[in-house]
Design a protein around this motif. Structure first.
Motif, mmCIF file in Angstrom:
data_model
loop_
_atom_site.group_PDB
_atom_site.id
_atom_site.type_symbol
_atom_site.label_atom_id
_atom_site.label_comp_id
_atom_site.label_asym_id
_atom_site.label_seq_id
_atom_site.Cartn_x
_atom_site.Cartn_y
_atom_site.Cartn_z
ATOM 1 N N ASP A 226 3.319 -3.605 -6.025
ATOM 2 C CA ASP A 226 4.215 -2.707 -5.297
ATOM 3 C C ASP A 226 3.515 -1.462 -4.772
ATOM 4 O O ASP A 226 4.156 -0.581 -4.214
ATOM 5 C CB ASP A 226 5.374 -2.282 -6.205
ATOM 6 C CG ASP A 226 4.896 -1.669 -7.510
ATOM 7 O OD1 ASP A 226 3.687 -1.407 -7.633
ATOM 8 O OD2 ASP A 226 5.732 -1.475 -8.420
ATOM 9 N N GLY A 227 2.204 -1.336 -4.938
ATOM 10 C CA GLY A 227 1.473 -0.200 -4.417
ATOM 11 C C GLY A 227 1.186 0.874 -5.432
ATOM 12 O O GLY A 227 0.489 1.847 -5.120
ATOM 13 N N ARG A 228 1.686 0.754 -6.651
ATOM 14 C CA ARG A 228 1.397 1.755 -7.668
ATOM 15 C C ARG A 228 0.026 1.564 -8.302
ATOM 16 O O ARG A 228 -0.453 2.437 -9.026
ATOM 17 C CB ARG A 228 2.475 1.726 -8.757
ATOM 18 C CG ARG A 228 3.870 2.079 -8.272
ATOM 19 C CD ARG A 228 4.827 2.247 -9.430
ATOM 20 N NE ARG A 228 4.969 1.024 -10.208
ATOM 21 C CZ ARG A 228 5.658 0.941 -11.351
ATOM 22 N NH1 ARG A 228 6.240 2.019 -11.823
ATOM 23 N NH2 ARG A 228 5.751 -0.198 -11.986
ATOM 24 N N ILE A 229 -0.593 0.413 -8.028
ATOM 25 C CA ILE A 229 -1.907 0.110 -8.570
ATOM 26 C C ILE A 229 -2.874 -0.062 -7.401
ATOM 27 O O ILE A 229 -2.624 -0.849 -6.494
ATOM 28 C CB ILE A 229 -1.873 -1.170 -9.432
ATOM 29 C CG1 ILE A 229 -0.808 -1.036 -10.532
ATOM 30 C CG2 ILE A 229 -3.236 -1.445 -10.019
ATOM 31 C CD1 ILE A 229 -1.049 0.114 -11.482
ATOM 32 N N LEU B 64 0.817 -1.203 0.000
ATOM 33 C CA LEU B 64 0.000 0.000 0.000
ATOM 34 C C LEU B 64 0.855 1.259 0.000
ATOM 35 O O LEU B 64 0.358 2.359 0.108
ATOM 36 C CB LEU B 64 -0.936 0.012 1.209
ATOM 37 C CG LEU B 64 -1.886 -1.181 1.280
ATOM 38 C CD1 LEU B 64 -2.781 -1.066 2.505
ATOM 39 C CD2 LEU B 64 -2.722 -1.281 0.023
ATOM 40 N N GLU B 65 2.181 1.109 -0.104
ATOM 41 C CA GLU B 65 3.081 2.240 -0.140
ATOM 42 C C GLU B 65 3.824 2.248 -1.474
ATOM 43 O O GLU B 65 4.017 1.217 -2.113
ATOM 44 C CB GLU B 65 4.091 2.177 1.008
ATOM 45 C CG GLU B 65 3.446 2.258 2.398
ATOM 46 C CD GLU B 65 4.490 2.125 3.478
ATOM 47 O OE1 GLU B 65 5.661 1.877 3.130
ATOM 48 O OE2 GLU B 65 4.141 2.254 4.662
ATOM 49 N N GLN B 66 4.257 3.426 -1.878
ATOM 50 C CA GLN B 66 5.033 3.545 -3.098
ATOM 51 C C GLN B 66 6.460 3.052 -2.854
ATOM 52 O O GLN B 66 7.008 3.166 -1.762
ATOM 53 C CB GLN B 66 5.068 5.014 -3.557
ATOM 54 C CG GLN B 66 3.694 5.565 -3.930
ATOM 55 C CD GLN B 66 3.197 4.957 -5.213
ATOM 56 O OE1 GLN B 66 3.977 4.496 -6.026
ATOM 57 N NE2 GLN B 66 1.888 4.937 -5.388
ATOM 58 N N ILE B 67 7.069 2.504 -3.871
ATOM 59 C CA ILE B 67 8.456 2.054 -3.769
ATOM 60 C C ILE B 67 9.274 2.816 -4.789
ATOM 61 O O ILE B 67 8.743 3.347 -5.768
ATOM 62 C CB ILE B 67 8.581 0.537 -4.001
ATOM 63 C CG1 ILE B 67 8.206 0.184 -5.448
ATOM 64 C CG2 ILE B 67 7.730 -0.251 -3.049
ATOM 65 C CD1 ILE B 67 8.513 -1.227 -5.820
ATOM 66 N N PRO B 68 10.558 2.938 -4.592
ATOM 67 C CA PRO B 68 11.394 3.653 -5.559
ATOM 68 C C PRO B 68 11.372 2.962 -6.907
ATOM 69 O O PRO B 68 11.029 1.794 -7.032
ATOM 70 C CB PRO B 68 12.793 3.618 -4.912
ATOM 71 C CG PRO B 68 12.572 3.214 -3.500
ATOM 72 C CD PRO B 68 11.314 2.455 -3.441
ATOM 73 N N GLN B 69 11.790 3.709 -7.925
ATOM 74 C CA GLN B 69 11.806 3.149 -9.267
ATOM 75 C C GLN B 69 12.885 2.088 -9.422
ATOM 76 O O GLN B 69 12.787 1.199 -10.245
ATOM 77 C CB GLN B 69 12.031 4.277 -10.289
ATOM 78 C CG GLN B 69 10.885 5.279 -10.340
ATOM 79 C CD GLN B 69 9.605 4.633 -10.786
ATOM 80 O OE1 GLN B 69 9.613 3.741 -11.625
ATOM 81 N NE2 GLN B 69 8.497 5.049 -10.211
ATOM 82 N N ALA C 1 -1.406 -2.641 -14.336
ATOM 83 C CA ALA C 1 -2.778 -2.658 -13.831
ATOM 84 C C ALA C 1 -3.589 -3.765 -14.480
ATOM 85 O O ALA C 1 -4.397 -4.436 -13.822
ATOM 86 C CB ALA C 1 -3.432 -1.304 -14.088
ATOM 87 N N ASN C 2 -3.375 -3.998 -15.745
ATOM 88 C CA ASN C 2 -4.102 -5.064 -16.435
ATOM 89 C C ASN C 2 -3.705 -6.429 -15.895
ATOM 90 O O ASN C 2 -4.567 -7.311 -15.691
ATOM 91 C CB ASN C 2 -3.817 -4.972 -17.938
ATOM 92 C CG ASN C 2 -4.694 -5.910 -18.736
ATOM 93 O OD1 ASN C 2 -5.896 -5.996 -18.519
ATOM 94 N ND2 ASN C 2 -4.095 -6.634 -19.660
ATOM 95 N N ARG C 3 -2.412 -6.634 -15.601
ATOM 96 C CA ARG C 3 -1.968 -7.922 -15.045
ATOM 97 C C ARG C 3 -2.546 -8.140 -13.648
ATOM 98 O O ARG C 3 -2.984 -9.252 -13.319
ATOM 99 C CB ARG C 3 -0.436 -7.961 -14.981
ATOM 100 C CG ARG C 3 0.248 -8.097 -16.328
ATOM 101 C CD ARG C 3 1.710 -8.481 -16.172
ATOM 102 N NE ARG C 3 2.461 -7.494 -15.417
ATOM 103 C CZ ARG C 3 3.116 -6.473 -15.958
ATOM 104 N NH1 ARG C 3 3.107 -6.301 -17.273
ATOM 105 N NH2 ARG C 3 3.782 -5.619 -15.202
ATOM 106 N N VAL C 4 -2.553 -7.098 -12.832
ATOM 107 C CA VAL C 4 -3.083 -7.232 -11.474
ATOM 108 C C VAL C 4 -4.573 -7.548 -11.508
ATOM 109 O O VAL C 4 -5.062 -8.429 -10.786
ATOM 110 C CB VAL C 4 -2.812 -5.937 -10.671
ATOM 111 C CG1 VAL C 4 -3.559 -5.957 -9.349
ATOM 112 C CG2 VAL C 4 -1.316 -5.770 -10.428
ATOM 113 N N GLN D 284 0.557 9.400 -12.260
ATOM 114 C CA GLN D 284 0.442 9.605 -13.699
ATOM 115 C C GLN D 284 0.450 8.269 -14.420
ATOM 116 O O GLN D 284 1.248 7.387 -14.126
ATOM 117 C CB GLN D 284 1.583 10.488 -14.192
ATOM 118 C CG GLN D 284 1.475 10.853 -15.681
ATOM 119 C CD GLN D 284 2.583 11.782 -16.115
ATOM 120 O OE1 GLN D 284 3.459 12.119 -15.304
ATOM 121 N NE2 GLN D 284 2.562 12.204 -17.369
ATOM 122 N N ALA D 285 -0.446 8.130 -15.372
ATOM 123 C CA ALA D 285 -0.545 6.880 -16.132
ATOM 124 C C ALA D 285 0.547 6.810 -17.186
ATOM 125 O O ALA D 285 0.839 7.786 -17.870
ATOM 126 C CB ALA D 285 -1.918 6.780 -16.788
#
Length: 851
Positions: A529-532, A8-13, A165-168, A156-157
């Protein structure tokens, strides 16, 4: 080891995990590679990827019972059991209320014996009907056949995030519909308990015995929360009461879920009062001899056991009878500085109440159901008494045979010698069922159904409500209650899906392949990873398909009343079909056909077939315009009424060609003029606009010159067109002149009619005067005769002197003459007044003609 992240948190790139390309993986027997922080690489040659705890995850969330001494374990076990008993005692009255409320469901068939043998025992279905309707509607909305999960990109998308997002979304829908077959069944059980009780709990956890996530519905009598808790996230403790058979305990021990300790024999028929009531209603009873059960207490609480000098969240599992601790696990992330508790449960509330637990239909409709049940039983019993009345009979009267009711057309023998049967048998005066009681039953039932949900009634009466907007307002007002409940369910289901996403992040391998019909797919650990964001597919603002259909019909009506092109009819029709759950929508509404670059005649042919057409750069726009305009003017083709449907399409295409031709002309001249502009000014927008304006003027001049320079044939056509225009103008002028002459003739006719009216009035006045004068003459003569006769009589009777008689006759004659003269003056005045009115009308008509 790799550091696990909170999903639920963002992770670095920068990623610590790398996935080997498909070709490399095939060459290495499906091996996966994980790069560690120190530069090392972990190679996994396992062919069948499984979800299991590895590395730091397995170590951190492992069982720490062996690290504690026996005395500490005993203290922890005693504390857990004491807390459980306290929490259980704090809500005994609350549970007993539901035990009484379950009798109102009418699920048990009973033979009535009170107040008399055979009395009605039916229960009004108000409560159970409302619960089943809610379950059906909520199940359809929250768990569609395609899967309950959709995703939303955070931030940003990008194309990468869209693929992620489609895989998740695909994998989580696969999990909930295929990998976790128990999810839907447990979800429906929860939806049945929720409206009745008001609170329902679900548990989402990783099951090491089957190596996948597992979903479980927790009945209310198997979940206990501390008294002061208001929410699961801030509760000091909550306890899950678990029943495990000896086989299941051994399986869990082998999988490492519980510590291998010496347990006593399992208890016989372990259950709660709440559970016993449910078993009694549905007619079940546990077999104590063949189904012994261990009673485990899994308590999520705070302990200070690792010398942290603070209370931290742990999960403690204790066998209740022996007080043996089977497992103690950390319940917070290793890298979480706040040591926040991890939730494995979600709390579904029907209607939030005064405390932790919600209110259900037993609270809201329990008393109404009891009242409706009492009224219904009274009506049925009264009907039975009215049809088969009882009464009193004399002691000496005895019926031969048994006392069965008399069948139609049957006569029975009675032993009553010398006794009058009409006096020996006295029936009681039973009344027919009360109409007032029946009306009260209908009122109570309608009140309860209106409170629960009256959407079906609004839909059935939609035709009588008028416009769609009115029906929408009534539909929204009738479903306010369910809409609010639906939003709560949507929010809680979202929390449940986030728990599943966290489990996937913790236990998925680097790459997890899975198969669906006609396709093989894969999902990656880093996808969680929380981005979705994970969301339920249900819409919290539209609680039912009825709402979707009404909204779609409203939009369809607006589209039909709006100018063409304002609405996307294809998308609108697709929405309507989706709301109706129409299968094979892609076949019903095929993909939109893109227009192709064709010659003018082929464009016309395509338009007649419904294929879209468009103008393209580089085409001969003049040829397209001329051919299509000629087609539209041809009476045998485009001007034919049969072809009215394609006329707007061709006209729009002609406009498009005209605009594109002008655009190409201006762009070409602008490019030529821009070559004369200094290079440093070519990027200045104001300079470009000035050059474009000059180009537009040149194009205008050129088009005007081309319009003036015409060939002889074009001039001849122009002359013919001018002649036709002159003839048209002449015809319009003649039509106007004829209309003016007709108006003038109408005026003359009105004048003549007015003159005739005046002459008629004059003649009528004169004729009337002559008639009146003749009448007066006749009356005067008759009066004279009568006067003479009276005079003679008076002479004869009173012998009046002759002179007196002459004077009397003279006087009478003068009076008659005066009367005739006065009448003549009155008639002459009336005639003069009529002539004045006629002359005024003539003057007004002449003035109108002069104007």
């Amino acid at each position: 080891m790799a550091v696990e992240q909170n999903p639920l948190e963002q992770i670095p790139q920068e990623e610590n995990i790398q996935v080997v390309p498909e070709a490399a993986m095939e060459d290495n027997l499906n091996a996966t590679f994980e790069v560690e922080d120190d530069g090392g690489v972990i190679v996994d040659f396992t062919e069948n990827a499984e979800m299991e705890a590895k590395g730091s995850v397995a170590e951190w969330f492992g069982n720490i019972v062996e690290e504690l001494d026996e005395e500490d374990l005993a203290d922890i076990a005693n504390t857990v059991i004491e807390n459980f008993e306290a929490d259980k005692d704090s809500r005994q009255e609350w549970e007993s209320m539901f035990e009484r409320g379950f009798d109102l469901l009418g699920l048990k068939l009973e033979q009535g014996s009170e107040p008399f043998e055979g009395a009605c025992t039916a229960v009004h279905p108000l409560l159970i009907e409302s619960a089943v309707k809610f379950q059906s509607k909520a199940s359809t909305e929250l768990f569609p056949s395609s899967g309950p999960v959709k995703t939303q990109i955070i931030g940003q998308a990008t194309p990468e995030k869209e693929l992620q997002a489609n895989r998740v979304q695909n994998f989580m829908n696969y999990q909930l519909t295929e990998q976790m077959p128990e999810y839907f069944d447990e979800f429906e059980r929860m939806l049945f308990h929720l409206p009745l009780i008001g609170s329902a709990f679900k548990k989402m956890y990783y099951d090491a015995t089957v190596k996948r996530p597992k979903s479980e519905f927790i009945p209310i009598d198997q979940f206990y929360v501390s008294y002061y808790a208001t929410d699961l996230s801030n509760a000091d403790r909550y306890t899950h009461l678990i029943y495990r058979s000896p086989v299941e305990i051994q399986r869990d021990i082998r999988a490492g879920v519980y510590e291998d300790v010496d347990l006593p024999e399992p208890s016989m028929g372990a259950t709660t009062n709440f559970g016993e009531k449910i078993d009694t209603i549905i007619g079940l009873s546990p077999s104590s001899d063949n189904d012994p059960q261990y009673v485990l207490l899994e308590q999520h609480c705070y302990l200070d056991i690792e010398e942290e000098d603070e209370l931290l969240p742990y999960i403690v599992t204790v066998e209740k009878d022996s007080r043996q601790i089977l497992s103690i696990r950390r319940n917070y992330k290793e890298n979480d500085t706040n040591k926040e508790k991890i939730n494995h449960f979600v709390h579904y509330r029907f209607v939030p109440g005064f405390g932790f637990y919600g209110f259900g239909l037993i609270h809201f409709l329990g008393n109404l159901t009891m009242s409706a049940t009492a009224a219904m039983r009274s009506l049925i019993d009264a009907g039975q008494f009215a049809n088969l009345p009882g009464g009193f009979k004399a002691k000496g009267v005895r019926m031969v045979g048994d006392n069965d009711p008399i069948a139609p057309g049957e006569f029975k023998e009675v032993e009553a010698t010398g006794v009058d049967l009409s006096k020996a048998i006295v029936p009681l005066p039973y009344k027919e069922p009360s109409s007032t009681l029946f009306q009260m039953l209908n009122f109570v039932t309608a009140a309860g159904q209106k409170f629960a949900d009256s959407t079906e009634q609004v839909i059935s009466d939609a035709a009588s409500y008028g416009p769609v907007g009115t029906t929408m307002a009534l539909l929204e007002a009738s479903s306010k209650f369910f809409s609010a409940v639906h939003k709560r369910l949507h929010k809680t289901q979202k929390d449940e899906f986030r728990i599943l996403a966290r489990i996937d992040f913790d236990y998925l391998p680097i790459k997890y392949p899975y198969d669906v019909p006609y396709e093989s797919r894969s999902v990656f650990k880093k996808d969680f990873d929380g981005r979705i964001d994970i969301l339920p597919v249900s819409d919290p603002n539209i609680p039912s398909n009825a709402h979707r259909m009404m909204m779609a019909n409203m939009a369809l009506q607006m589209a039909q009343q709006s100018p063409p092109g304002m609405f996307n009819l294809e998308a609108l029709n697709r929405t309507i079909l989706n709301a109706a759950n129409m299968p094979n929508i892609d076949q019903i509404l095929p993909p939109k056909i893109e227009p192709q670059q064709l010659d003018p005649v082929s464009d016309i042919m395509a338009a007649t077939k419904g294929v879209p057409i468009a103008a393209f750069p580089g085409q001969n726009h003049d040829a397209h315009i001329q051919i299509k305009m000629a087609y539209l003017q041809d009476p045998q083709n485009g001007a034919n009424p049969v072809m009215e449907r394609i006329a707007p399409i061709l006209q729009a295409n002609i406009q498009e060609h005209s605009i594109m031709k002008y655009q190409e002309q201006v762009s070409g001249v602008t490019q030529q003029l821009m070559q004369q502009v200094p290079p440093e000014q070519t990027q200045n927008p104001s300079v470009i606009e000035v050059v474009m304006a000059q180009a537009a003027q040149q194009v205008l001049s050129a088009n005007q010159a081309m319009g003036m320079a015409q060939s002889p044939e074009q001039q001849l056509v122009a002359l013919e067109q001018a002649k036709v225009e002159l003839e048209k103008q002449k015809l319009q002028s003649d039509t106007a002149s004829d209309a003016a002459e007709l108006q003038l003739k109408n005026k003359e006719l009105e004048i003549k009619e007015t003159a005739q009216i005046i002459d008629m009035l004059k003649a009528t006045g004169q004729s009337k005067t002559k008639e009146e004068q003749a009448q007066l003459n006749r009356e005067s003569k008759e009066a004279i005769k009568e006067a003479e006769l009276q005079a003679k009589i008076q002479i004869e009777e009173s012998k009046i002197d002759l002179d007196q008689r002459k004077e009397l006759a003279k006087y009478v004659s003068e009076m008659l003459k005066k009367q005739m003269e006065n009448q003549k003056e009155i008639d002459q005045t009336a005639i003069e007044n009529m002539l004045k009115v006629a002359n005024q009308q003539m003057m007004e008509i002449r003035n109108d003609e002069e104007r």
